[in-house]
Scaffold this motif. Structure first.
Motif, short mmCIF file in Angstrom:
data_model
loop_
_atom_site.label_atom_id
_atom_site.label_comp_id
_atom_site.label_asym_id
_atom_site.label_seq_id
_atom_site.Cartn_x
_atom_site.Cartn_y
_atom_site.Cartn_z
N ASP A 129 0.83 -1.21 0.00
CA ASP A 129 0.00 0.00 0.00
C ASP A 129 0.86 1.26 0.00
O ASP A 129 0.56 2.24 -0.69
CB ASP A 129 -0.91 -0.01 1.23
N SER A 130 1.96 1.22 0.77
CA SER A 130 2.85 2.38 0.83
C SER A 130 3.54 2.62 -0.50
O SER A 130 3.75 3.78 -0.91
CB SER A 130 3.90 2.18 1.93
N ILE A 131 3.91 1.55 -1.21
CA ILE A 131 4.50 1.69 -2.55
C ILE A 131 3.48 2.31 -3.50
O ILE A 131 3.80 3.22 -4.27
CB ILE A 131 4.97 0.32 -3.08
N ALA A 132 2.25 1.82 -3.42
CA ALA A 132 1.19 2.33 -4.30
C ALA A 132 0.94 3.82 -4.08
O ALA A 132 0.57 4.54 -5.01
CB ALA A 132 -0.09 1.54 -4.08
N ASN A 133 1.15 4.26 -2.85
CA ASN A 133 0.93 5.67 -2.52
C ASN A 133 2.22 6.49 -2.59
O ASN A 133 2.27 7.63 -2.10
CB ASN A 133 0.31 5.79 -1.13
N ASN A 134 3.26 5.89 -3.21
CA ASN A 134 4.54 6.57 -3.44
C ASN A 134 5.16 7.12 -2.15
O ASN A 134 5.76 8.19 -2.14
CB ASN A 134 4.36 7.72 -4.46
N TYR A 135 4.99 6.36 -1.07
CA TYR A 135 5.55 6.81 0.20
C TYR A 135 7.08 6.73 0.22
O TYR A 135 7.76 7.63 0.73
CB TYR A 135 4.99 5.96 1.36
N TYR A 136 7.64 5.65 -0.31
CA TYR A 136 9.05 5.36 -0.06
C TYR A 136 10.05 6.20 -0.87
O TYR A 136 11.14 6.49 -0.38
CB TYR A 136 9.32 3.88 -0.34
#
Length: 263
Positions: A129-136
């Motif tokens: 989910d964090s990858i999908a939301n461009n968090y990293y």
């Protein structure tokens, strides 16, 4: 007359014998009572002595000078507990109970990775989910550990310091290393010490076989594996060492996440 005197004498003698007998009986009963009391006292003192000796031994071997040396501990950051912060943690269904493949780039080093959505569904759901939301992308790898027993680099802190992220934490621990062993290539989630519900978005990559003892909460959630690029990670980043020649601290080579994809 003589007969009467003889009878009186016999009565006196009988009374005297009775008196002596009664006196001896009283003395015997007192002796028995005293012996019983002494035995009870001796047994009580013995039990107290045994209890004191046992307590002394327990103290000596648990807290005193005879206590074994504690095993060295290691707690990946963040250091602050965040059990009460549940935030927008995605549902475990996001992990789809399957293997995810992708690429993680640190600086110019690209790592091929696999995430185990069946083994650690909550942790993998969080990462996906964090990858999908461009968090990293753009987050730093703020910590490098290089000791005889641990070799890892830790990334994903919100502010780049390793502090926990307010409002985002989950648990419990999933798929922890058996016996505290995390082989080279392991990707695991960082958490606060002694808190099984403080997992967040930060993760660490083990680049050299590591032994990380469990703490009171257990081990660390293994989410996946680096399947390629680990040698390059070492030669290009971790071999640069830790700032100030330390074993645990900021990497000498400033490192950030430049790309993270998954499918």
């Amino acid at each position: 007359m003589a007969s009467s005197k003889k009878h009186s004498r016999e009565q006196r003698e009988a009374r005297e014998r009775l008196r002596h007998y009664s006196a001896r009986t009283v003395v015997h009963e007192k002796t028995l009572a005293r012996r019983k009391r002494d035995n009870i006292l001796a047994i009580s003192i013995g039990l107290i002595v045994i209890a004191l000796v046992s307590a002394a031994q327990v103290f000596y071997f648990s807290s005193g000078p005879g206590a074994p040396e504690p095993a060295p501990s290691f707690t990946p950051e963040p250091s602050a507990s965040a059990q009460e912060n549940v935030g927008d943690v995605p549902d475990v269904s996001v992990a789809e109970a399957r293997t995810w493949t992708g690429e993680l780039s640190l600086n110019d080093v690209t790592l091929g990775i696999e995430l185990d959505g069946a083994g650690a569904p909550q942790a993998v759901a969080s990462i996906v989910d964090s990858i999908a939301n461009n968090y990293y992308v753009g987050k730093f790898c703020h910590r490098l550990v290089k000791t005889e027993k641990v070799g890892l680099i830790q990334c994903g802190s919100l502010d780049g310091t390793g502090a926990s992220e307010p409002g985002y934490a989950y648990g419990p621990i999933e798929n922890a290393g058996v016996g505290g062993f995390y082989p080279a290539g392991t990707i695991a989630v960082a958490r606060s010490g002694d808190d099984a519900f403080s997992n967040g978005r930060q993760f660490f990559i083990v680049f050299d076989d590591a032994t990380i003892p469990d703490d009171a909460a257990g081990g660390y959630s293994i989410v996946g594996t680096v399947v390629s690029g680990l040698d390059a990670l070492q030669s290009e980043i971790t071999d640069g060492g830790v700032a100030d020649d330390a074993e645990d601290g900021v990497p000498v080579i400033e490192t950030s996440i430049t790309r993270f994809t998954i499918q």
